[in-house]
Each structure stands twice: as structure tokens, then as C-alpha cells.
Write a protein that holds these residues in place. Structure first.
Motif, PDB file in Angstrom:
ATOM      1  N   ASP A 285      36.874  24.068  41.164  1.00 23.28           N
ATOM      2  CA  ASP A 285      35.962  22.726  40.267  1.00 23.28           C
ATOM      3  C   ASP A 285      37.042  22.211  39.342  1.00 23.28           C
ATOM      4  N   PRO A 286      37.291  20.742  39.283  1.00 26.04           N
ATOM      5  CA  PRO A 286      38.359  20.142  38.587  1.00 26.04           C
ATOM      6  C   PRO A 286      38.211  20.847  36.727  1.00 26.04           C
ATOM      7  N   ASN A 287      36.754  20.835  36.629  1.00 27.18           N
ATOM      8  CA  ASN A 287      36.370  21.259  35.373  1.00 27.18           C
ATOM      9  C   ASN A 287      37.144  22.728  34.906  1.00 27.18           C
ATOM     10  N   VAL A 288      36.852  23.481  36.063  1.00 29.18           N
ATOM     11  CA  VAL A 288      37.614  24.973  35.587  1.00 29.18           C
ATOM     12  C   VAL A 288      39.001  24.919  35.112  1.00 29.18           C
ATOM     13  N   LEU A 289      39.769  23.992  35.749  1.00 31.98           N
ATOM     14  CA  LEU A 289      41.278  23.757  35.369  1.00 31.98           C
ATOM     15  C   LEU A 289      41.284  23.191  34.194  1.00 31.98           C
ATOM     16  N   ARG A 290      40.458  22.294  33.572  1.00 33.72           N
ATOM     17  CA  ARG A 290      40.335  21.762  32.259  1.00 33.72           C
ATOM     18  C   ARG A 290      40.086  22.737  31.356  1.00 33.72           C
ATOM     19  N   PHE A 291      39.118  23.610  31.776  1.00 30.41           N
ATOM     20  CA  PHE A 291      38.514  24.615  30.815  1.00 30.41           C
ATOM     21  C   PHE A 291      39.580  25.505  30.336  1.00 30.41           C
ATOM     22  N   ASN A 303      50.979  30.912  30.945  1.00 30.28           N
ATOM     23  CA  ASN A 303      51.727  31.350  32.118  1.00 30.28           C
ATOM     24  C   ASN A 303      50.332  31.466  33.376  1.00 30.28           C
ATOM     25  N   TYR A 304      50.533  30.432  33.999  1.00 26.23           N
ATOM     26  CA  TYR A 304      49.428  30.070  35.219  1.00 26.23           C
ATOM     27  C   TYR A 304      49.401  31.313  36.220  1.00 26.23           C
ATOM     28  N   SER A 305      48.162  31.627  36.633  1.00 24.02           N
ATOM     29  CA  SER A 305      47.929  32.702  37.630  1.00 24.02           C
ATOM     30  C   SER A 305      46.710  32.324  38.324  1.00 24.02           C
ATOM     31  N   GLU A 306      46.421  32.690  39.582  1.00 25.61           N
ATOM     32  CA  GLU A 306      45.156  32.251  40.039  1.00 25.61           C
ATOM     33  C   GLU A 306      43.873  32.992  39.421  1.00 25.61           C
ATOM     34  N   GLU A 307      44.556  34.548  39.191  1.00 30.70           N
ATOM     35  CA  GLU A 307      43.510  35.419  38.510  1.00 30.70           C
ATOM     36  C   GLU A 307      42.936  34.896  37.028  1.00 30.70           C
ATOM     37  N   LEU A 308      43.886  34.236  36.473  1.00 29.58           N
ATOM     38  CA  LEU A 308      43.406  33.608  34.883  1.00 29.58           C
ATOM     39  C   LEU A 308      42.504  32.456  35.380  1.00 29.58           C
ATOM     40  N   LEU A 309      42.638  31.585  36.350  1.00 30.10           N
ATOM     41  CA  LEU A 309      41.982  30.553  36.463  1.00 30.10           C
ATOM     42  C   LEU A 309      40.558  31.053  37.111  1.00 30.10           C
ATOM     43  N   ASN A 310      40.500  32.403  37.693  1.00 28.46           N
ATOM     44  CA  ASN A 310      39.231  32.627  38.073  1.00 28.46           C
ATOM     45  C   ASN A 310      38.414  33.250  36.867  1.00 28.46           C
ATOM     46  N   ASN A 311      39.210  33.895  35.959  1.00 24.49           N
ATOM     47  CA  ASN A 311      38.499  34.189  34.806  1.00 24.49           C
ATOM     48  C   ASN A 311      37.959  33.021  33.881  1.00 24.49           C
ATOM     49  N   LYS A 313      36.754  30.302  35.385  1.00 22.75           N
ATOM     50  CA  LYS A 313      35.683  29.921  36.066  1.00 22.75           C
ATOM     51  C   LYS A 313      34.432  30.711  35.639  1.00 22.75           C
ATOM     52  N   SER A 314      34.580  32.165  35.634  1.00 22.17           N
ATOM     53  CA  SER A 314      33.512  32.993  35.226  1.00 22.17           C
ATOM     54  C   SER A 314      33.024  32.443  33.489  1.00 22.17           C
ATOM     55  N   ALA A 315      33.919  32.340  32.823  1.00 23.16           N
ATOM     56  CA  ALA A 315      33.821  31.911  31.584  1.00 23.16           C
ATOM     57  C   ALA A 315      32.734  31.010  31.555  1.00 23.16           C
ATOM     58  N   LEU A 316      33.334  29.813  32.087  1.00 23.12           N
ATOM     59  CA  LEU A 316      32.665  28.402  31.919  1.00 23.12           C
ATOM     60  C   LEU A 316      31.272  28.649  32.596  1.00 23.12           C
ATOM     61  N   GLU A 317      31.223  29.295  33.591  1.00 20.74           N
ATOM     62  CA  GLU A 317      30.033  29.384  34.339  1.00 20.74           C
ATOM     63  C   GLU A 317      28.932  29.931  33.175  1.00 20.74           C
ATOM     64  N   ARG A 318      29.353  30.927  32.512  1.00 23.05           N
ATOM     65  CA  ARG A 318      28.509  31.746  31.420  1.00 23.05           C
ATOM     66  C   ARG A 318      27.909  30.722  30.580  1.00 23.05           C
ATOM     67  N   THR A 460      13.524  44.357  43.124  1.00 32.26           N
ATOM     68  CA  THR A 460      14.630  43.547  43.758  1.00 32.26           C
ATOM     69  C   THR A 460      15.656  43.152  42.614  1.00 32.26           C
ATOM     70  N   ARG A 461      16.815  43.501  42.865  1.00 34.88           N
ATOM     71  CA  ARG A 461      17.881  42.894  41.978  1.00 34.88           C
ATOM     72  C   ARG A 461      18.703  41.731  42.914  1.00 34.88           C
ATOM     73  N   TRP A 462      19.506  40.963  42.139  1.00 30.03           N
ATOM     74  CA  TRP A 462      20.063  39.910  42.456  1.00 30.03           C
ATOM     75  C   TRP A 462      21.376  39.791  41.538  1.00 30.03           C
ATOM     76  N   LYS A 463      22.320  39.255  42.623  1.00 33.09           N
ATOM     77  CA  LYS A 463      23.754  38.808  41.769  1.00 33.09           C
ATOM     78  C   LYS A 463      24.310  37.411  42.486  1.00 33.09           C
ATOM     79  N   ARG A 464      25.203  36.994  41.786  1.00 32.82           N
ATOM     80  CA  ARG A 464      25.901  35.857  42.380  1.00 32.82           C
ATOM     81  C   ARG A 464      27.231  36.279  42.991  1.00 32.82           C
ATOM     82  N   SER A 465      27.290  35.819  44.072  1.00 36.86           N
ATOM     83  CA  SER A 465      28.516  36.844  45.007  1.00 36.86           C
ATOM     84  C   SER A 465      29.880  35.831  44.694  1.00 36.86           C
TER      85      SER A 465
END
Ligand SMILES: Nc1ncnc2c1ncn2[C@@H]1O[C@H](COP(=O)(O)OP(=O)(O)OP(=O)(O)O)[C@@H](O)[C@H]1O
Ligand SMILES: [Zn+2]
Length: 465
Positions: A285-291, A303-311, A313-318, A460-465
Motif C-alpha cells: 500500500d503506497p500509504n505504508v511507504l509514506r508512513f 537505511n531502506y529494507s523490506e523488513e523496516l517497510l513491513n514494520n 505496515k504493522s505500525a500503520l495498521e495499529r 475461538t481465537r482469531w488472528k490476522r495472517s
């Protein structure tokens, strides 16, 4: 409180005072359009769009101008390699640029001037410099007489003597002094050209911005911005040209963003270590890149990395989830609760903190931390049995205002926590009634939305995959 900006010219944070009260004239050096932009090139677009948004939030009317360099050596080379004419190649990448930065949430500038559409004003500017003897013609080229501009080096904090040590006259250059630089370049055979008083040719890179900034914003502008690599020689030369011609300061505040690095090396087209915005927004999501970009202060390197971008993503989703949960609860809250004021005061406090952080040289990193505090408080509030629409609305408004200043979106196609809980309850009822068909359908529906269920003896438990 007032806004403070770190000014490269004075190497200090200074209180921002516009030339004209309530108005800001801002020029951001734009891309040379011979390829898609990489995420390093996207940083100034995002960062200075956020500066603009914040200034507007603080009540200023901002006139934002950002140019396109649509003719230069690299464009000519790319066009030749591609068997395409220079204009169509540049046009293609200008369109791609607009698409990319729009996806990244950047607002359109008041003007996006192109060099090829402003040739007259560029030639006129050069003529003015020759008339004042700040420039001279040499065999179809025109050069700026650098040593005549006494303050040369003031932006990059270098002395003319130091600069002279490293300067050489390259083969083919017809200048009188190694520090002189080209304002107009005679066309080589077969190259695209424009007619001028000095023969067929095209402008040098630095003169374009001086001429276009003056044309669209005037002799003196408030903020001039770009990536850190533009400080020298590009911006230094812009100052020399503009101030020699007008005798007035060119820009009052000079802002420069830090680099996007990859393995601690500057991302650049020439090194080949780049990630194109065009590609990455098909996966994220381009929003994630902006965030991700705004999570770091604009002057610091990233220092760009895919891992930081994924972090990111989760932060923005929170934050987004917290907003969604508030929205959902709004409908269910009817009570006016006695201690509303206590919560409203806390939210107001965060509001002030957000402004304080942004006032301090647009510290988006700290402003985002304040957003997390708002989200924490909101989640805590939602645990209350009785919630009030007044408080919930204030939370929502706060999220909306801050996200808007940062140019981020709050909603996306995602189920709310409470919607998930409701579906799970429905599924459990279906199972109790031995209606396994419905139960399975709900499980599949959730799976499609990336929600995984796990049935345990406790429920029942649930999580986002
Ligand atoms: N790695 C980077 N990090 C941050 N900003 C960058 C980076 N690379 C380029 N920029 C900025 O992007 C903007 C557009 O620059 P331009 O189109 O001239 O690219 P460039 O500097 O030629 O890129 P490259 O070095 O990849 O060829 C400029 O403001 C420049 O300072
Ligand atoms: Zn420029």
C-alpha cells in the motif's frame, strides 16, 4: 508557539517568518525525467508535501512550485538508446511521476513548470546576467563568472579558495575559470536544440530553477527545498545566478532532506541500487511507504529494507484499527458520561503536543509517536463500559486531522475487530445448531480477508495472517 525551520544557509533552526503575512512561496527542485522515480526521489516529494500540508494546517496559503527537468544529457542519452524522441520520453516519465506521487498522497503543485516550455524566460535570464557582466559567451556556450559573486559558497559553507583547489576545466569546456559553470550549452550535431542569441543550444541545469522560480514565485521566495545532494553545486549556483541578477536574497529558508540509503549507500540510478516506486506500490500500500518515510525526521538518513517497510505496515495498521474501532463504537455510544471532560482534556493535550512536534522543524517522527499515544488512550477508552459520542468524536477528529496533515489515509478494506467478533459469534451459534454449512462459510469468508480462526477449549481465537 511558532514554526521553526532548520535553514541550511545559517545551519540553525530559525523561527519561520514569511515575506508576506499568511502566505508562503515554496519551490522544490523536481526530477530529471528519464526514468521512473525510485524511493529516494520520492522522499523530497513526500517530505515537502508534508511541510506544505502542515503550513496549510497552520493557516498559511502556500504557493508550491516544483519543476521538471525535461531536457538534459541523460534524457538525450535515454531517448537515443530507446529510439524515441526526447519529448515523448520525457512526457512518458512525467505522466508516470504524477501517477506515482499521487499514489503516495502528494498534492498537486500550483505549477509544475517544464524547462522546454519556459525557454524564453531562461534565455531572458541569461541575457540579463551577460548584461551585468556576471556571464560571458564563449564559442556558443555561456558561462557564469563565479568569482564575481562574492558570496559564492555561502550555502554549502565552503570558501572559494577551497573550491578552486578541486576545480578543473574539462575537455570541451570553453570557460575562463575552473569555477565558472555553464548557463547555456551549444548543441552537438544531431542533438535537440533551441535558438538563442548565442546560436543553437539548450540551457544548463542550474539556470532552469533560477529562472522558473523567479517566473512563478518572484525575486525572493520563502522556502527553497530539495535533496541534500542538491546543496552543492545546484543550489549554490542557483543562489549565485539569482542574487547576481536581482541583487536580492533568493530564498530565505533552504531545506534539504537526508538520503534514502540501501546497505548504507545512497540509493541512486547511477549505482543501480534502487527500488522504483512504480514497482513497490504494486506490492505494498503506497500509504505504508509514506508512513515509513515520515517515521524518520526528514533530515536524517533512512537505511531502506523490506523488513523496516513491513514494520511500518504493522505500525500503520495499529493506528488504522484503533480508528476503525472508534468509528464502530460511535454508533453504540449514546450516553453522556460524567467524566467526559477528563478524556477531552487528555486528547486536547495530545493535540498540542502534535503541533509542538511539527512546529519543531516538522518533526514527523515525534508527531507519529504522539499519534500512538492517542491510539493507546483510545484503546483504553474503548474498554470503558459506557462511552460517550462526544469523546469518541473528538478521538476520531484528532486522528483525521493528524492523518490529513501527514497525507495518510485512515481507512482501508479491512474488517474491524468488532465485526470479526460478531462473525465469530454467528459462526458459534451455527455450530451449536449443527448448521455446519453456515459455520464453514463464515470461516471461509474470514479466511479470504486474511483472518485465521483457531478453535480452542476456551473458545475461538482469531488472528490476522
Ligand atoms: N537516495 C536519495 N535519497 C533522498 N533523496 C534523493 C535520493 N536520490 C535523489 N534524491 C532527490 O530526488 C530529487 C530528484 O532528483 P533527480 O531526478 O535529479 O535524481 P537524481 O539525484 O539524479 O537521482 P539519481 O542520483 O538516482 O540519479 C532531488 O531532490 C534529489 O536530491
Ligand atoms: Zn533546482
Amino acid at each position: 508557539m511558532s514554526i521553526r525551520i532548520y535553514n541550511t544557509l545559517t545551519q540553525k533552526k530559525e523561527v519561520f517568518k514569511p515575506i508576506e503575512e499568511g502566505k508562503v512561496k515554496m519551490y522544490v527542485c523536481g526530477p530529471t525525467v528519464y526514468n521512473y522515480i525510485h524511493i529516494g526521489n520520492a522522499r523530497p516529494a513526500i517530505v515537502f508535501d508534508t511541510v506544505r500540508r502542515y503550513l496549510e494546517f497552520r493557516g498559511y496559503e502556500v504557493k508550491y512550485v516544483s519543476n521538471f527537468t525535461d531536457v538534459d544529457d541523460r534524457i538525450i542519452k535515454a531517448a537515443n538508446e530507446n529510439n524515441e524522441d526526447v519529448f515523448s520520453l520525457a512526457d512518458r516519465f512525467i505522466r508516470a511521476y504524477f501517477e506515482d506521487i499521487a499514489a503516495l498522497g502528494c498534492l498537486k503543485a500550483a505549477h509544475h513548470p517544464r524547462v522546454t516550455e519556459n525557454m524564453d524566460i531562461i534565455i531572458h535570464f541569461i541575457k540579463g546576467l551577460i548584461d551585468k557582466d556576471f556571464a560571458y559567451e564563449s564559442d556558443g556556450d555561456v558561462y557564469f563568472r563565479t568569482k564575481k559573486f562574492q558570496e559564492y559558497g555561502k550555502l554549502s559553507h565552503q570558501s572559494i579558495d577551497d573550491l578552486r583547489l578541486g576545480a578543473r576545466i574539462e575537455v570541451g569546456e570553453k570557460k575562463q575559470d575552473p569555477l565558472d559553470f555553464a548557463l547555456w550549452k551549444a548543441a552537438k550535431p544531431g542533438e535537440v536544440y533551441w535558438e538563442s542569441p548565442w546560436g543553437k543550444g539548450r540551457p544548463g541545469w542550474h539556470i532552469e530553477c533560477s529562472a522558473m522560480a523567479r517566473e512563478y514565485l518572484g525575486d525572493t521566495i520563502d522556502i527553497h527545498a530539495g535533496g541534500q545532494d542538491l546543496t552543492f553545486p545546484h543550489h549554490e549556483n542557483e543562489i549565485a545566478q539569482s542574487e547576481s541578477l536581482t541583487g536580492k536574497p533568493f530564498a530565505n529558508y533552504w531545506m534539504h532532506n537526508g538520503y534514502i540509503n540501501i546497505d548504507n549507500e545512497k540509493m541512486s540510478k547511477s549505482l543501480g541500487n534502487f527500488v522504483l516506486v512504480h514497482d513497490i506500490i504494486t506490492q505494498h500500500d503506497p500509504n505504508v511507504l509514506r508512513f515509513f518515510m515520515l517515521s524518520v525526521h526528514y533530515r536524517h538518513p533512512i537505511n531502506y529494507s523490506e523488513e523496516l517497510l513491513n514494520n511500518a505496515k504493522s505500525a500503520l495498521e495499529r493506528l488504522q484499527t484503533s480508528y476503525q474501532n472508534l468509528k464502530h463504537r460511535l454508533e453504540a455510544s449514546t450516553n453522556l458520561v460524567e467524566d467526559d471532560q477528563k478524556w477531552l482534556d487528555q486528547i486536547a493535550n495530545f493535540h498540542n503536543q502534535f503541533i509542538e512536534e511539527m512546529d519543531d522543524d516538522f518533526n514527523t517522527a515525534n508527531a507519529i509517536s504522539v499519534l500512538f499515544e492517542v491510539s493507546k488512550l483510545a484503546n483504553y477508552y474503548l474498554m470503558e463500559k459506557n462511552t460517550s459520542p462526544v469523546v469518541i468524536r473528538k478521538f476520531l477528529e484528532t486522528f483525521e486531522q493528524f492523518f490529513n496533515v501527514l497525507g495518510l489515509e485512515l481507512t482501508k478494506d479491512q474488517l474491524l475487530d468488532e465485526e470479526i467478533e460478531q462473525l465469530i459469534t454467528k459462526r458459534n451459534e451455527a455450530r451449536k445448531n449443527r448448521d455446519f454449512h453456515t459455520a464453514d462459510q463464515i470461516r471461509d469468508q474470514l479466511k479470504e480477508m486474511n483472518i485465521v480462526l483457531e478453535d480452542t477449549p476456551q473458545g475461538t481465537r482469531w488472528k490476522r495472517s
